[in-house]
Design a protein around this motif. Structure first.
Motif, short mmCIF file in Angstrom:
data_model
loop_
_atom_site.label_atom_id
_atom_site.label_comp_id
_atom_site.label_asym_id
_atom_site.label_seq_id
_atom_site.Cartn_x
_atom_site.Cartn_y
_atom_site.Cartn_z
N SER A 25 0.84 -1.21 0.22
CA SER A 25 -0.02 -0.03 0.17
C SER A 25 0.96 1.21 -0.03
O SER A 25 0.48 2.21 -0.69
N SER A 26 1.91 1.39 0.94
CA SER A 26 2.88 2.47 0.70
C SER A 26 3.52 2.62 -0.62
O SER A 26 3.80 3.91 -0.90
N LEU A 27 3.92 1.54 -1.20
CA LEU A 27 4.59 1.63 -2.66
C LEU A 27 3.37 2.32 -3.46
O LEU A 27 3.84 3.04 -4.29
N ALA A 28 2.15 1.75 -3.39
CA ALA A 28 1.20 2.31 -4.48
C ALA A 28 0.97 3.64 -4.25
O ALA A 28 0.72 4.32 -5.02
N GLY A 69 1.75 -19.36 15.27
CA GLY A 69 1.56 -20.25 14.24
C GLY A 69 0.87 -19.60 12.71
O GLY A 69 0.07 -20.43 12.02
N ASP A 70 1.41 -18.46 12.37
CA ASP A 70 0.78 -17.88 11.35
C ASP A 70 2.03 -17.92 10.23
O ASP A 70 3.15 -18.20 10.59
N GLY A 71 1.40 -17.89 8.88
CA GLY A 71 2.59 -17.94 7.79
C GLY A 71 3.45 -17.02 7.60
O GLY A 71 2.87 -15.63 7.84
N ALA A 72 4.61 -17.09 7.36
CA ALA A 72 5.69 -15.96 7.17
C ALA A 72 5.38 -15.41 5.65
O ALA A 72 4.91 -15.87 5.19
N ALA A 73 5.81 -14.13 5.73
CA ALA A 73 5.53 -13.32 4.52
C ALA A 73 6.52 -14.10 3.09
O ALA A 73 7.46 -14.75 3.39
N ASP A 74 5.71 -13.92 2.00
CA ASP A 74 6.55 -14.45 0.81
C ASP A 74 7.95 -13.83 0.64
O ASP A 74 7.73 -12.78 0.29
N ALA A 80 10.27 -8.32 -4.08
CA ALA A 80 9.87 -7.51 -5.29
C ALA A 80 9.49 -6.05 -4.79
O ALA A 80 9.76 -5.05 -5.42
N ILE A 81 8.68 -5.91 -3.74
CA ILE A 81 8.08 -4.71 -3.17
C ILE A 81 9.38 -3.82 -2.88
O ILE A 81 9.30 -2.50 -3.19
N SER A 132 -0.82 -10.85 -11.62
CA SER A 132 0.05 -11.62 -10.62
C SER A 132 -1.09 -12.25 -9.67
O SER A 132 -2.09 -11.40 -9.31
N ASN A 133 -0.90 -13.38 -9.45
CA ASN A 133 -2.03 -13.99 -8.42
C ASN A 133 -2.02 -13.53 -7.31
O ASN A 133 -3.07 -13.47 -6.48
N SER A 134 -0.77 -12.97 -6.66
CA SER A 134 -0.73 -12.47 -5.44
C SER A 134 -1.00 -11.09 -5.21
O SER A 134 -0.89 -10.71 -3.99
N GLY A 135 -0.99 -10.29 -6.43
CA GLY A 135 -0.99 -8.80 -6.32
C GLY A 135 0.05 -8.25 -6.32
O GLY A 135 0.46 -6.96 -6.48
#
Length: 301
Positions: A25-28, A69-74, A80-81, A132-135
């Protein structure tokens, strides 16, 4: 804080997803502000995205995500960001003629994708599409080429300001610049050579964009979409290649020589046109005199 639809209790979103979304969001926001001409605001937004994708912050965040127990960032999305935030902030600094900052940001962006690491084929195909599938669109050759272009333009600005590399940080790789003591502006050959190397690299990357051909040519549906996407990449590649070639010609002084030749040609045409016009006037005057003389001779006879 979010409210669960099942029991109405408050639940927190994944820290990893929150950080990635916030950085995106900050990039956009930075891109929008840049288009609107708010360069200072754009730099602030890009800086926020860069901070959110900092590797040290990411390591701490991944540890917390594992505990919760949460997933880490890709990692690919984060990189890319961060790449685009650094590269786009570099462009903003170029707008403000802050060449040391512009140089370091674009160089830091390129350091995320070293030359030894080939760009993924999917990134090449998605490069001009924005799909992009992930946005988060993968970083492709055009993105890398533009980052090289920004390093080159910053290098030229530094050379014209008579500044050179004074030192380099081993920890971050950032460069400190110093004003040279040699007299005259633009005498820094080192920075000019740096600009040339980066524009040559940008030109090579522009040439790697797809040539517009596709194995599924003639088919409709997904194959047709790929063909159009590759055609867009090819057009973008040609446009960038011409831009970088022009920059190299300007750097070598060839563009200025061509302009001087054109001006000299115009002057030569103008100079040759003036005598020709004078000759035509003389010929017409002589013809008129001969005609008058003939008329008088006929009258006397």
């Amino acid at each position: 804080t979010m409210t669960s639809a099942s029991n109405g209790t408050a639940s927190n979103p994944s820290p990893a997803m929150t950080t990635t979304s916030a950085a995106l969001s900050s990039l956009a926001a930075g891109d929008s502000l840049s288009v609107d001409g708010n360069t200072d605001g754009a730099i602030e937004s890009y800086t926020a995205a860069i901070c959110l994708t900092d590797s040290r912050r990411k390591a701490a965040q991944d540890g917390a995500s594992a505990t919760d127990g949460d997933g880490a960032a890709d990692p690919a999305e984060t990189r890319a960001i961060r790449f685009r935030s650094l590269s786009h902030r570099s462009e903003s600094y170029l707008t403000l003629s802050k060449f040391p900052h512009a140089y370091n940001d674009a160089a830091a962006a390129l350091a995320l994708f070293p030359p030894s690491e080939s760009v993924d084929d999917s990134a090449k195909n998605d490069d001009a599409s924005g799909d992009s599938n992930s946005g988060v669109r993968p970083v492709g050759p055009a993105d890398l080429a533009l980052a090289h272009d920004r390093v080159a333009r910053a290098s030229v600005g530094l050379a014209e300001a008579n500044m050179g590399i004074g030192g380099r940080s081993r920890a971050t790789g950032r460069v400190a610049f110093v004003r040279l003591t040699s007299p005259g502006m633009g005498s820094n050959q080192e920075m000019m050579e740096e600009a040339k190397e980066h524009w040559e690299s940008a030109l090579v990357l522009a040439a790697t964009l797809d040539d517009g051909k596709d194995d599924a040519e003639g088919k409709v549906g997904e194959g047709e979409k790929k063909k159009r996407k590759k055609g867009g990449n090819a057009a973008e590649g040609r446009r960038l290649a011409e831009k970088f070639r022009k920059s190299l010609r300007l750097l070598d002084g060839e563009e200025e020589e061509e302009e001087e030749k054109e001006e000299e040609g115009k002057e030569d045409v103008g100079a040759s046109a003036t005598p020709m016009a004078g000759m035509m006037e003389s010929m017409m005057a002589a013809k008129g005199a001969d005609s008058d003389a003939g008329s008088r001779a006929s009258s006397e006879a």
